[in-house]
Enzyme design. Structure first.
Site, mmCIF file in Angstrom:
data_model
loop_
_atom_site.group_PDB
_atom_site.id
_atom_site.type_symbol
_atom_site.label_atom_id
_atom_site.label_comp_id
_atom_site.label_asym_id
_atom_site.label_seq_id
_atom_site.Cartn_x
_atom_site.Cartn_y
_atom_site.Cartn_z
ATOM 1 N N SER A 218 1.648 -30.944 -7.469
ATOM 2 C CA SER A 218 1.463 -32.136 -8.284
ATOM 3 C C SER A 218 2.186 -31.940 -9.627
ATOM 4 C CB SER A 218 -0.044 -32.398 -8.426
ATOM 5 O OG SER A 218 -0.290 -33.755 -8.649
ATOM 6 N N HIS A 353 -5.846 -33.753 -1.274
ATOM 7 C CA HIS A 353 -4.954 -33.563 -2.425
ATOM 8 C C HIS A 353 -4.606 -32.094 -2.636
ATOM 9 C CE1 HIS A 353 -2.636 -34.596 -5.806
ATOM 10 N NE2 HIS A 353 -3.334 -33.820 -6.607
HETATM 11 C C1 LIG Z 1 -1.616 -37.803 0.004
HETATM 12 O O1 LIG Z 1 -1.654 -39.161 -0.301
HETATM 13 C C2 LIG Z 1 -2.907 -39.758 -0.088
HETATM 14 C C3 LIG Z 1 -2.751 -41.240 -0.331
HETATM 15 O O2 LIG Z 1 -2.345 -41.479 -1.643
HETATM 16 C C4 LIG Z 1 -3.951 -39.157 -1.032
HETATM 17 O O3 LIG Z 1 -5.223 -39.687 -0.714
HETATM 18 C C5 LIG Z 1 -3.941 -37.671 -0.874
HETATM 19 O O4 LIG Z 1 -4.751 -37.106 -1.868
HETATM 20 C C6 LIG Z 1 -2.542 -37.145 -0.991
HETATM 21 N N1 LIG Z 1 -2.515 -35.767 -0.767
HETATM 22 C C7 LIG Z 1 -2.030 -34.976 -1.675
HETATM 23 C C8 LIG Z 1 -2.017 -33.585 -1.267
HETATM 24 O O5 LIG Z 1 -1.618 -35.369 -2.749
#
Ligand SMILES: *[C@@H]1O[C@H](CO)[C@@H](O)[C@H](O)[C@H]1NC(C)=O
Ligand SMILES: *[C@@H]1O[C@H](CO)[C@@H](O)[C@H](O)[C@H]1NC(C)=O
Ligand SMILES: *[C@@H]1O[C@H](CO)[C@@H](O)[C@H](O)[C@H]1NC(C)=O
Ligand SMILES: *[C@@H]1O[C@H](CO)[C@@H](O)[C@H](O)[C@H]1NC(C)=O
Ligand SMILES: *[C@@H]1O[C@H](CO)[C@@H](O)[C@H](O)[C@H]1NC(C)=O
Length: 405
Positions: A218, A353
């Site tokens: 991120s 996430h």
């Molecule tokens: C991937 O995207 C989905 C939809 O936005 C979100 O819910 C999820 O947290 C994301 N995963 C990561 C690892 O960011």
């Protein structure tokens, strides 16, 4: 009100310092000369809605050899990146020392008569080293395999990322002053470089400084990509879900927004945090089209070293289409250098996430095998997405990829 903000930002664009010389190709009659100062390019900012040609020097010549990429274009891009986006990345300080005790490596840096120190923790595998290692921003959010050490790096300690009011806070700024142009991401990259300096002079840490990977997820993924771009000693760069500000291109994220999607853009990011220098503000307030590069060129700064970009197809905010198109474009630079497989892109949708789907394990294993564990037969050819993307390289690039000699 909006107009006055716009005109103020236009006024902030530096005046033309050197005339552009037109698109003269570098030929034997018109060679690129060593006296060209590639580390201090001067450009006239002008709107370009396409992803700028990564092979075009600011002098107007297009490079034709790998040597010109290394000695000239890469240096120009590094300079432009600092001038317009990341702020200055200071040269190696006058003194960097390391001391290793327990599992802590303490790094002491002195420059300009001041000194600071910070520590990272190192977890080594069993067996005898020196081991390759992955520096993880915050915590490792990808599985680190047997045979590879983990260096846990508290990047926030080097440069705070706690909203705009935290600009200029952290160990880096204690050394260089809180008015320094560097962004927090640049401060973290500087920290990675000092960790590698210290590993080079601290054999007791049992880490091989020529086999270093960097990762983060991120916002920290944005940071990991910059660390790999700014220090050529990083052998493998693995930004995870870095999105806009990392593996996405500013222009492409704006396009996603024009298509009605809720995506992070330059104009949003400059209001959120310290990740970019205040030098970048003009592009958020004015137009990203004036930026003389985009993040395909940031990724290209990592070339020819290993780069595995991990993304999340479901992540609209981080620019799911933008990262795909941007990295597809960056791959052209790896191709031109004759090492297309040294860069991979893997995008899988999931809902956890910063989680790591097992379907991405084969490419992660292959990249670590090849760039940290010396397995030259590992297959790192990956450009995959489970998304149904429609990205037209010709439409967004509009330049051809040279076969650099
Ligand atoms: C991937 O995207 C989905 C939809 O936005 C979100 O819910 C999820 O947290 C994301 N995963 C990561 C690892 O960011
Ligand atoms: C770091 O090095 C400087 C200069 O050599 C020294 O004055 C300072 O005490 C050291 N700091 C630490 C924490 O070791
Ligand atoms: C990007 O993410 C959004 C939200 O999850 C999704 O609706 C869209 O289909 C994704 N785009 C692609 C190309 O997969
Ligand atoms: C090296 O990579 C190849 C191809 O992925 C794999 O078959 C082989 O087991 C790897 N070698 C080692 C020592 O892990
Ligand atoms: C490497 O992996 C790619 C993608 O899975 C595959 O298309 C290709 O055939 C593989 N190459 C080799 C030499 O195994």
């Amino acid at each position: 009100m909006l107009l006055s903000v716009l005109s103020a930002s236009l006024l902030a664009i530096p005046a033309l310092a050197l005339p552009l010389e037109g698109l003269t190709p570098a030929t034997e009659a018109n060679p690129l000369t060593k006296r060209q100062d590639c580390s201090n390019p001067s450009v006239q900012l002008s709107a370009n809605s396409k992803l700028p040609d990564p092979f075009l020097l600011t002098s107007g010549q297009r490079i034709t050899s790998k040597e010109q990429w290394t000695s000239c274009r890469r240096r120009e891009l590094l300079s432009l990146l600092q001038q317009y986006e990341s702020g200055d990345f200071p040269p190696k300080p006058s003194s960097v020392t390391g001391s290793f005790s327990g599992n802590q490596l303490t790094i002491n840096v002195s420059d300009n008569g001041k000194s600071v120190s910070f520590s990272v923790s190192i977890s080594t595998p069993s067996g005898s080293g020196p081991f390759p290692a992955i520096i993880a921003y915050g915590y490792p959010s990808i599985p680190i395999p047997n045979g590879v050490a983990t260096i846990t790096f508290n990047n926030d300690n080097l440069g705070a990322q706690n909203g705009l009011n935290s600009r200029g806070q952290g160990v880096f700024f204690n050394l260089y002053g809180n008015q320094h142009s560097a962004s927090s991401i640049t401060a973290w990259s500087w920290g990675v470089s000092r960790i590698i300096d210290a590993l080079e002079s601290t054999p007791g840490a049992n880490i091989d400084p020529t086999r270093i990977g960097v990762t983060g997820c991120s916002r920290n993924g944005k940071g990991a990509l910059f660390a790999g771009a700014l220090d050529e000693r990083v052998a493998l760069t693995i930004p995870q879900e870095s999105g806009s500000g990392g593996a996405a291109c500013w222009r492409l994220s704006d396009e996603q927004q024009r298509r009605g999607q809720n995506v992070q853009t330059a104009s949003q990011i400059i209001t959120e945090n310290t990740w970019f220098s205040t030098r970048f503000d003009q592009f958020g307030r004015g137009s990203v089209n004036n930026l003389p590069f985009d993040h395909h060129s940031l990724a290209a700064l990592v070339a020819p070293r290993g780069l595995l970009v991990i993304e999340n197809t479901s992540q609209e905010w981080l620019g799911n289409w933008s990262t795909y198109g941007c990295m597809r474009t960056a791959q052209e630079v790896y191709k031109s250098l004759g090492v297309p497989d040294n860069m991979g892109y893997s995008q899988v949708g999931h809902s956890d996430h910063c989680g790591f789907p097992s379907s991405q394990q084969p490419e992660l294993t292959a990249f670590i095998q090849k760039f940290l564990l010396g397995n030259t037969s590992a297959n790192t050819s990956v450009m995959k997405s489970d998304g149904n993307h429609n990205f037209d390289l010709n439409e967004w690039a509009g330049w051809s990829t040279p076969n650099l000699s």
